[in-house]
Design a protein around this motif. Structure first.
Motif, PDB file in Angstrom:
ATOM      1  N   ASN A  67      71.506 -38.924 -29.718  1.00 29.38           N
ATOM      2  CA  ASN A  67      71.101 -38.061 -30.832  1.00 29.38           C
ATOM      3  C   ASN A  67      71.403 -36.589 -30.552  1.00 29.38           C
ATOM      4  O   ASN A  67      71.767 -35.845 -31.467  1.00 29.38           O
ATOM      5  N   ASP A  68      71.245 -36.175 -29.292  1.00 32.58           N
ATOM      6  CA  ASP A  68      71.560 -34.780 -28.951  1.00 32.58           C
ATOM      7  C   ASP A  68      73.042 -34.488 -29.181  1.00 32.58           C
ATOM      8  O   ASP A  68      73.402 -33.408 -29.675  1.00 32.58           O
ATOM      9  N   ARG A  69      73.904 -35.434 -28.826  1.00 37.01           N
ATOM     10  CA  ARG A  69      75.342 -35.202 -28.994  1.00 37.01           C
ATOM     11  C   ARG A  69      75.743 -35.190 -30.463  1.00 37.01           C
ATOM     12  O   ARG A  69      76.578 -34.377 -30.871  1.00 37.01           O
ATOM     13  N   ILE A  70      75.169 -36.079 -31.233  1.00 38.92           N
ATOM     14  CA  ILE A  70      75.491 -36.081 -32.667  1.00 38.92           C
ATOM     15  C   ILE A  70      74.958 -34.812 -33.321  1.00 38.92           C
ATOM     16  O   ILE A  70      75.620 -34.208 -34.173  1.00 38.92           O
ATOM     17  N   ASP A  71      73.763 -34.368 -32.917  1.00 38.81           N
ATOM     18  CA  ASP A  71      73.216 -33.106 -33.434  1.00 38.81           C
ATOM     19  C   ASP A  71      74.092 -31.928 -33.022  1.00 38.81           C
ATOM     20  O   ASP A  71      74.320 -30.995 -33.803  1.00 38.81           O
ATOM     21  N   LYS A  72      74.583 -31.956 -31.782  1.00 36.73           N
ATOM     22  CA  LYS A  72      75.475 -30.889 -31.308  1.00 36.73           C
ATOM     23  C   LYS A  72      76.755 -30.870 -32.137  1.00 36.73           C
ATOM     24  O   LYS A  72      77.255 -29.801 -32.499  1.00 36.73           O
ATOM     25  N   PHE A  73      77.279 -32.042 -32.418  1.00 40.20           N
ATOM     26  CA  PHE A  73      78.478 -32.143 -33.254  1.00 40.20           C
ATOM     27  C   PHE A  73      78.222 -31.510 -34.623  1.00 40.20           C
ATOM     28  O   PHE A  73      79.039 -30.715 -35.115  1.00 40.20           O
ATOM     29  N   LEU A  74      77.102 -31.846 -35.244  1.00 47.43           N
ATOM     30  CA  LEU A  74      76.781 -31.299 -36.567  1.00 47.43           C
ATOM     31  C   LEU A  74      76.604 -29.787 -36.507  1.00 47.43           C
ATOM     32  O   LEU A  74      77.100 -29.056 -37.370  1.00 47.43           O
ATOM     33  N   ASN A  75      75.895 -29.299 -35.492  1.00 44.75           N
ATOM     34  CA  ASN A  75      75.666 -27.854 -35.368  1.00 44.75           C
ATOM     35  C   ASN A  75      76.978 -27.094 -35.220  1.00 44.75           C
ATOM     36  O   ASN A  75      77.195 -26.070 -35.885  1.00 44.75           O
ATOM     37  N   GLU A  76      77.839 -27.578 -34.341  1.00 46.60           N
ATOM     38  CA  GLU A  76      79.116 -26.905 -34.127  1.00 46.60           C
ATOM     39  C   GLU A  76      79.997 -26.975 -35.370  1.00 46.60           C
ATOM     40  O   GLU A  76      80.703 -26.025 -35.706  1.00 46.60           O
ATOM     41  N   LEU A  77      79.950 -28.112 -36.050  1.00 46.91           N
ATOM     42  CA  LEU A  77      80.736 -28.260 -37.281  1.00 46.91           C
ATOM     43  C   LEU A  77      80.256 -27.278 -38.352  1.00 46.91           C
ATOM     44  O   LEU A  77      81.059 -26.614 -39.007  1.00 46.91           O
ATOM     45  N   PHE A  78      78.935 -27.182 -38.530  1.00 49.35           N
ATOM     46  CA  PHE A  78      78.384 -26.264 -39.534  1.00 49.35           C
ATOM     47  C   PHE A  78      78.725 -24.818 -39.198  1.00 49.35           C
ATOM     48  O   PHE A  78      79.059 -24.025 -40.087  1.00 49.35           O
ATOM     49  N   LEU A  79      78.642 -24.460 -37.905  1.00 44.35           N
ATOM     50  CA  LEU A  79      78.975 -23.092 -37.495  1.00 44.35           C
ATOM     51  C   LEU A  79      80.446 -22.786 -37.755  1.00 44.35           C
ATOM     52  O   LEU A  79      80.788 -21.717 -38.274  1.00 44.35           O
ATOM     53  N   SER A  80      81.298 -23.724 -37.381  1.00 43.61           N
ATOM     54  CA  SER A  80      82.732 -23.546 -37.585  1.00 43.61           C
ATOM     55  C   SER A  80      83.052 -23.440 -39.073  1.00 43.61           C
ATOM     56  O   SER A  80      83.856 -22.590 -39.503  1.00 43.61           O
ATOM     57  N   TYR A  81      82.437 -24.290 -39.852  1.00 45.17           N
ATOM     58  CA  TYR A  81      82.619 -24.288 -41.306  1.00 45.17           C
ATOM     59  C   TYR A  81      82.200 -22.931 -41.896  1.00 45.17           C
ATOM     60  O   TYR A  81      82.937 -22.320 -42.680  1.00 45.17           O
ATOM     61  N   SER A  82      81.014 -22.455 -41.497  1.00 44.01           N
ATOM     62  CA  SER A  82      80.477 -21.195 -42.025  1.00 44.01           C
ATOM     63  C   SER A  82      81.327 -20.005 -41.601  1.00 44.01           C
ATOM     64  O   SER A  82      81.585 -19.097 -42.402  1.00 44.01           O
ATOM     65  N   GLU A  83      81.758 -19.992 -40.337  1.00 36.85           N
ATOM     66  CA  GLU A  83      82.589 -18.884 -39.848  1.00 36.85           C
ATOM     67  C   GLU A  83      83.900 -18.815 -40.619  1.00 36.85           C
ATOM     68  O   GLU A  83      84.365 -17.725 -40.973  1.00 36.85           O
ATOM     69  N   TYR A  84      84.497 -19.963 -40.862  1.00 37.23           N
ATOM     70  CA  TYR A  84      85.755 -19.988 -41.617  1.00 37.23           C
ATOM     71  C   TYR A  84      85.532 -19.463 -43.032  1.00 37.23           C
ATOM     72  O   TYR A  84      86.317 -18.650 -43.544  1.00 37.23           O
ATOM     73  N   LYS A  85      84.464 -19.922 -43.677  1.00 39.22           N
ATOM     74  CA  LYS A  85      84.163 -19.493 -45.041  1.00 39.22           C
ATOM     75  C   LYS A  85      83.871 -18.000 -45.093  1.00 39.22           C
ATOM     76  O   LYS A  85      84.307 -17.302 -46.018  1.00 39.22           O
ATOM     77  N   ASP A  86      83.125 -17.490 -44.095  1.00 39.09           N
ATOM     78  CA  ASP A  86      82.804 -16.059 -44.061  1.00 39.09           C
ATOM     79  C   ASP A  86      84.069 -15.218 -43.927  1.00 39.09           C
ATOM     80  O   ASP A  86      84.225 -14.190 -44.601  1.00 39.09           O
ATOM     81  N   LYS A  87      84.977 -15.657 -43.046  1.00 40.61           N
ATOM     82  CA  LYS A  87      86.233 -14.924 -42.870  1.00 40.61           C
ATOM     83  C   LYS A  87      87.076 -14.977 -44.150  1.00 40.61           C
ATOM     84  O   LYS A  87      87.731 -13.997 -44.522  1.00 40.61           O
ATOM     85  N   LEU A  88      87.042 -16.125 -44.820  1.00 43.67           N
ATOM     86  CA  LEU A  88      87.793 -16.271 -46.064  1.00 43.67           C
ATOM     87  C   LEU A  88      87.243 -15.340 -47.138  1.00 43.67           C
ATOM     88  O   LEU A  88      88.006 -14.686 -47.860  1.00 43.67           O
ATOM     89  N   ILE A  89      85.916 -15.274 -47.225  1.00 42.97           N
ATOM     90  CA  ILE A  89      85.280 -14.392 -48.202  1.00 42.97           C
ATOM     91  C   ILE A  89      85.620 -12.938 -47.915  1.00 42.97           C
ATOM     92  O   ILE A  89      85.905 -12.156 -48.827  1.00 42.97           O
ATOM     93  N   GLU A  90      85.579 -12.557 -46.624  1.00 42.22           N
ATOM     94  CA  GLU A  90      85.905 -11.181 -46.250  1.00 42.22           C
ATOM     95  C   GLU A  90      87.350 -10.839 -46.584  1.00 42.22           C
ATOM     96  O   GLU A  90      87.643  -9.734 -47.079  1.00 42.22           O
TER      97      GLU A  90
END
Length: 272
Positions: free
Chosen positions: A125-148
């Protein structure tokens, strides 16, 4: 670090890969009809990626898991695929992993001690949660850069400084201008005067429908700043209603810039 029975689990999930995928699709019924569409839109193979996530989780390949999550985040963000859909898919993977682990232990008559079970549960569960956290961060960072980047593009388009000759440029302003936009205008104008060595800047206001007094005052400061940098400003296209608003509060462009009725009149002096 992998699970205590990593080799057995790895072989089991590898041998039963097709059955696992079918079971996964039954678990995530909303995803089944989207497999081909997502593959076509973003070249994302959901089933192959699910298998990769399972293998990284079982083998304890944390660094590969994190990198995989970051790549997935960018891929989903760049193709505007929703996080809610991804979350549903990963949670279905989590549930299917546990069902298959239970079936493996049951068929092999393996009874885990409580400590072993909770250790396995924590790692998976920790690894799957880590996967989700990193995916969400990567997703958000990409979107933020795109918006900027889109914001910067819009701001650049909203202050289009057009060269006419080597030293003469035109700045046609269109639409409403608020204080935020005048800040952008001031920054862009002073920067371009320096970069392009502009000697004359024609600011055309014929496309301005509505303008507040504070904005007029700010534009006057822009022309004053331009003058300090050795650039002469010419204001064209002042509408009667804007002129009335300027004179009503005792403001004037006269001391800070030339004025012409139209952009054509201003340019005739430089294009003859």
């Amino acid at each position: 670090m992998g699970l205590s029975m990593e080799k057995d689990y790895f072989d089991y999930f590898t041998q039963n890969r097709k059955e696992f995928q079918e079971s996964l699709l039954n678990e995530a019924k909303n995803v089944r009809g989207k497999i081909e569409e997502i593959l076509l839109i973003g070249n994302i193979d959901l089933l192959a990626n699910a298998h990769k996530l399972v293998m990284y989780t079982i083998q304890g390949k944390d660094s590969e898991l994190v990198e995989f999550a970051r790549v997935e985040g960018v891929s989903w963000a760049s193709h505007s695929l929703t996080l809610a859909f991804k979350l549903e898919w990963v949670q279905a993977i989590r549930r299917t992993i546990w069902r298959y682990l239970h079936e493996f232990n049951k068929s092999n008559h393996i009874g885990l001690e409580p400590e072993d079970f909770f250790n396995t549960e924590r790692q998976i569960n920790d690894r799957i949660d880590k996967f989700l956290n990193e995916l969400f961060l990567s997703y958000s960072e990409y979107k933020d850069k795109l918006i900027e980047s889109q914001k910067a593009l819009v701001e650049n388009l909203s202050v289009p400084i057009i060269p006419i000759t080597s030293t003469v440029c035109v700045l046609p302003l269109i639409g409403d201008i608020d204080t935020c936009r005048t800040d952008t205008i001031e920054e862009k104008v002073l920067l371009e005067i320096s970069r392009l060595a502009i000697g004359t800047l024609v600011i055309d206001l014929s496309g301005i429908v509505h303008i507040e007094v504070e904005v007029i005052e700010h534009l006057m400061r822009v022309t004053e700043g331009a003058k300090m940098m050795g650039c002469e400003c010419i204001i064209t296209g002042l509408r009667p209603e804007i002129v009335r608003k300027i004179t009503k509060v005792g403001l004037t462009f006269v001391s800070k810039a030339q004025t012409k009725a139209t952009l054509q009149q201003a340019l005739e002096d430089y294009l003859r």
